[in-house]
Write a protein that holds these residues in place. Structure first.
Motif, PDB file in Angstrom:
ATOM      1  N   SER A  12     -12.059  13.276   6.043  1.00 23.63           N
ATOM      2  CA  SER A  12     -13.697  12.151   5.902  1.00 23.63           C
ATOM      3  C   SER A  12     -14.375  11.870   7.381  1.00 23.63           C
ATOM      4  CB  SER A  12     -12.749  10.827   5.423  1.00 23.63           C
ATOM      5  OG  SER A  12     -13.225  10.336   3.791  1.00 23.63           O
ATOM      6  N   HIS A  13     -15.604  11.791   6.725  1.00 22.12           N
ATOM      7  CA  HIS A  13     -16.160  11.274   8.343  1.00 22.12           C
ATOM      8  C   HIS A  13     -18.163  10.864   7.574  1.00 22.12           C
ATOM      9  CE1 HIS A  13     -17.685  15.485   7.160  1.00 22.12           C
ATOM     10  NE2 HIS A  13     -19.145  15.187   7.609  1.00 22.12           N
ATOM     11  N   ARG A  14     -18.559  10.011   8.733  1.00 26.12           N
ATOM     12  CA  ARG A  14     -19.859  10.278   8.240  1.00 26.12           C
ATOM     13  C   ARG A  14     -20.864  10.793   9.307  1.00 26.12           C
ATOM     14  NH1 ARG A  14     -20.303   3.453   8.630  1.00 26.12           N
ATOM     15  NH2 ARG A  14     -19.735   3.159  10.711  1.00 26.12           N
ATOM     16  N   ASP A  15     -22.044  10.791   9.036  1.00 26.47           N
ATOM     17  CA  ASP A  15     -23.119  11.922  10.014  1.00 26.47           C
ATOM     18  C   ASP A  15     -23.010  11.007  10.289  1.00 26.47           C
ATOM     19  OD1 ASP A  15     -22.223  14.119   8.022  1.00 26.47           O
ATOM     20  OD2 ASP A  15     -24.052  14.610   8.086  1.00 26.47           O
ATOM     21  N   GLU A  16     -23.189  10.419  11.599  1.00 32.81           N
ATOM     22  CA  GLU A  16     -23.798   9.692  12.844  1.00 32.81           C
ATOM     23  C   GLU A  16     -24.124   9.818  13.560  1.00 32.81           C
ATOM     24  OE1 GLU A  16     -20.626   5.961  12.310  1.00 32.81           O
ATOM     25  OE2 GLU A  16     -19.484   8.010  13.399  1.00 32.81           O
TER      26      GLU A  16
ATOM     27  N   VAL B 263     -29.137  16.973   4.160  1.00 39.65           N
ATOM     28  CA  VAL B 263     -29.215  17.642   3.170  1.00 39.65           C
ATOM     29  C   VAL B 263     -28.044  18.772   3.082  1.00 39.65           C
ATOM     30  CG1 VAL B 263     -30.589  19.372   1.499  1.00 39.65           C
ATOM     31  CG2 VAL B 263     -31.103  16.752   2.695  1.00 39.65           C
ATOM     32  N   SER B 264     -27.458  19.066   2.532  1.00 43.57           N
ATOM     33  CA  SER B 264     -26.417  20.639   2.466  1.00 43.57           C
ATOM     34  C   SER B 264     -26.473  20.922   1.306  1.00 43.57           C
ATOM     35  CB  SER B 264     -24.969  19.647   2.789  1.00 43.57           C
ATOM     36  OG  SER B 264     -23.940  19.535   1.553  1.00 43.57           O
ATOM     37  N   ILE B 265     -26.035  22.629   1.907  1.00 41.96           N
ATOM     38  CA  ILE B 265     -26.458  24.054   0.910  1.00 41.96           C
ATOM     39  C   ILE B 265     -24.895  24.508   0.318  1.00 41.96           C
ATOM     40  CG2 ILE B 265     -27.784  25.800   0.168  1.00 41.96           C
ATOM     41  CD1 ILE B 265     -29.712  24.287   1.676  1.00 41.96           C
TER      42      ILE B 265
ATOM     43  N   VAL C 212     -26.483  21.883  -4.009  1.00 43.35           N
ATOM     44  CA  VAL C 212     -27.542  20.905  -2.726  1.00 43.35           C
ATOM     45  C   VAL C 212     -26.590  19.555  -3.151  1.00 43.35           C
ATOM     46  CG1 VAL C 212     -29.191  19.760  -2.071  1.00 43.35           C
ATOM     47  CG2 VAL C 212     -29.107  22.586  -2.394  1.00 43.35           C
ATOM     48  N   VAL C 213     -26.360  18.333  -2.128  1.00 47.29           N
ATOM     49  CA  VAL C 213     -25.880  17.755  -1.414  1.00 47.29           C
ATOM     50  C   VAL C 213     -27.119  16.755  -0.878  1.00 47.29           C
ATOM     51  CG1 VAL C 213     -24.092  16.047  -1.175  1.00 47.29           C
ATOM     52  CG2 VAL C 213     -23.675  18.258  -2.423  1.00 47.29           C
ATOM     53  N   VAL C 214     -27.336  15.841  -1.517  1.00 47.41           N
ATOM     54  CA  VAL C 214     -28.593  15.120  -0.891  1.00 47.41           C
ATOM     55  C   VAL C 214     -27.749  13.958  -0.077  1.00 47.41           C
ATOM     56  CG1 VAL C 214     -30.914  14.007  -0.064  1.00 47.41           C
ATOM     57  CG2 VAL C 214     -30.318  16.147  -1.921  1.00 47.41           C
TER      58      VAL C 214
ATOM     59  N   TYR D 116     -19.073   7.874   3.862  1.00 44.05           N
ATOM     60  CA  TYR D 116     -17.526   8.753   4.470  1.00 44.05           C
ATOM     61  C   TYR D 116     -17.473   9.726   3.122  1.00 44.05           C
ATOM     62  CZ  TYR D 116     -15.739   5.646   8.404  1.00 44.05           C
ATOM     63  OH  TYR D 116     -15.910   5.136   9.368  1.00 44.05           O
ATOM     64  N   HIS D 117     -17.594  10.908   3.397  1.00 40.04           N
ATOM     65  CA  HIS D 117     -17.369  12.235   2.767  1.00 40.04           C
ATOM     66  C   HIS D 117     -16.540  13.596   4.086  1.00 40.04           C
ATOM     67  CE1 HIS D 117     -20.874  12.172   5.216  1.00 40.04           C
ATOM     68  NE2 HIS D 117     -20.344  13.945   5.155  1.00 40.04           N
ATOM     69  N   GLY D 118     -16.282  14.319   3.267  1.00 42.74           N
ATOM     70  CA  GLY D 118     -15.384  15.328   3.731  1.00 42.74           C
ATOM     71  C   GLY D 118     -15.118  16.296   2.462  1.00 42.74           C
ATOM     72  N   ILE D 119     -14.574  17.833   2.731  1.00 39.03           N
ATOM     73  CA  ILE D 119     -13.716  18.525   2.377  1.00 39.03           C
ATOM     74  C   ILE D 119     -12.398  18.758   2.641  1.00 39.03           C
ATOM     75  CG2 ILE D 119     -13.520  20.986   1.584  1.00 39.03           C
ATOM     76  CD1 ILE D 119     -16.579  20.310   0.869  1.00 39.03           C
ATOM     77  N   ASP D 120     -11.715  18.416   0.879  1.00 38.54           N
ATOM     78  CA  ASP D 120     -10.213  18.184   0.867  1.00 38.54           C
ATOM     79  C   ASP D 120      -9.711  19.724   1.044  1.00 38.54           C
ATOM     80  OD1 ASP D 120     -10.700  15.386  -0.086  1.00 38.54           O
ATOM     81  OD2 ASP D 120     -10.963  15.781  -1.791  1.00 38.54           O
TER      82      ASP D 120
HETATM   83  C1  MD6 Z   1     -18.810  20.021   3.409  1.00 39.09           C
HETATM   84  N1  MD6 Z   1     -20.455  18.894   3.976  1.00 39.09           N
HETATM   85  O1  MD6 Z   1     -19.658  20.681   2.558  1.00 39.09           O
HETATM   86  C2  MD6 Z   1     -19.184  19.212   3.876  1.00 39.09           C
HETATM   87  N2  MD6 Z   1     -22.418  16.059   5.363  1.00 39.09           N
HETATM   88  O2  MD6 Z   1     -18.125  21.398   3.327  1.00 39.09           O
HETATM   89  C3  MD6 Z   1     -20.958  17.285   5.098  1.00 39.09           C
HETATM   90  O3  MD6 Z   1     -20.373  16.987   5.842  1.00 39.09           O
HETATM   91  C4  MD6 Z   1     -22.075  17.031   4.489  1.00 39.09           C
HETATM   92  O4  MD6 Z   1     -22.454  17.515   2.420  1.00 39.09           O
HETATM   93  C5  MD6 Z   1     -23.711  15.244   4.650  1.00 39.09           C
HETATM   94  C6  MD6 Z   1     -24.573  15.459   4.190  1.00 39.09           C
HETATM   95  C7  MD6 Z   1     -23.815  16.613   3.684  1.00 39.09           C
HETATM   96  C8  MD6 Z   1     -22.436  17.233   3.086  1.00 39.09           C
END
Ligand code: MD6
Ligand code: FE
Length: 205
Positions: A117-121, A131-133, A162-164, A173-177
């Motif tokens: 879990s992290h923040r893009d900061e 924006v993530s793909i 896509v995630v915004v 906070y967000h991350g990949i389990d």
């Molecule tokens: C991932 N995504 O999907 C990790 N960060 O592998 C992220 O860390 C992320 O999906 C900022 C915005 C969207 C994200």
């Protein structure tokens, strides 16, 4: 139900042919900017993902220098390759921001890889979204609030999604389990690629 305004999940945003085209463009640029294993600031603990970048700036991390953006690859010293046009198009369509992204972080998740879990900061400009793909295998993604310990929502990210993270969710906070190996045939070697598009400096003028 958790969810800050500005979090968007756009399932199937890229069609399967677009995913295949983008994956082959990323494969080609990784030949010039090879994936490397980043390490944590201070401890030097390796990340479980391998990374590269494209665009004018790239996000890198190592024990000595910590988290930062720089214009060159940390191993071979070369400038990052240009961003594929498709990435600039996705950004223009979903970011709602008047300037193009400056950095695209490329993360490769092989079986067992995750992202805490992290923040893009590390960006000066937090008015722009991130924006993530996602390409390849499914992943369990979590997104919470502004505190690491708060409640979290979990969702499966699939190839082409896509995630915004914008607005109030820009600093969530967000991350990949975990990833779910064998759930996609897009990448011949399996695994998951996540491409994260960011603005680093504030747009001027
Ligand atoms: C991932 N995504 O999907 C990790 N960060 O592998 C992220 O860390 C992320 O999906 C900022 C915005 C969207 C994200
Ligand atoms: Fe992130």
């Amino acid at each position: 139900m958790t969810g800050l305004n500005g979090f968007r999940h756009l399932p199937g945003y890229l069609s399967p042919p677009q995913q295949a085209e983008l994956a082959s463009q990323i494969r080609a640029l990784l030949a010039a900017a090879p994936l490397y294993t980043p390490t944590m600031p201070r401890t030097g603990k390796p990340f479980s993902v391998r990374m590269s970048n494209c665009g004018p700036l790239g996000w890198v991390s190592d024990r000595k220098g910590g988290y930062r953006y720089q214009a060159t690859h940390p191993v071979n010293g070369r400038p990052w390759p240009a961003m594929p046009a498709m990435l600039l198009e996705v950004w223009a369509e979903v970011a709602g921001y008047p300037a193009p992204p400056e950095a695209c972080l490329i993360n490769l998740y092989e079986a067992g890889a995750k992202m805490g879990s992290h923040r893009d900061e590390d960006e000066e400009d937090t008015a722009a979204p991130v924006v993530s793909i996602s390409l390849g295998d499914d992943a369990t993604f979590h997104v919470g609030g502004l505190q690491r310990a708060g409640p979290k929502r979990r969702l499966i990210l699939k190839s082409g999604d896509v995630v915004v993270l914008g607005g109030a969710a820009r600093m969530a906070y967000h991350g990949i389990d975990r990833i779910h190996p064998g759930t996609s045939r897009l990448l011949p070697e399996g695994g998951r690629l996540n491409l994260t598009l960011r603005r680093v400096s504030a747009a001027r003028g």
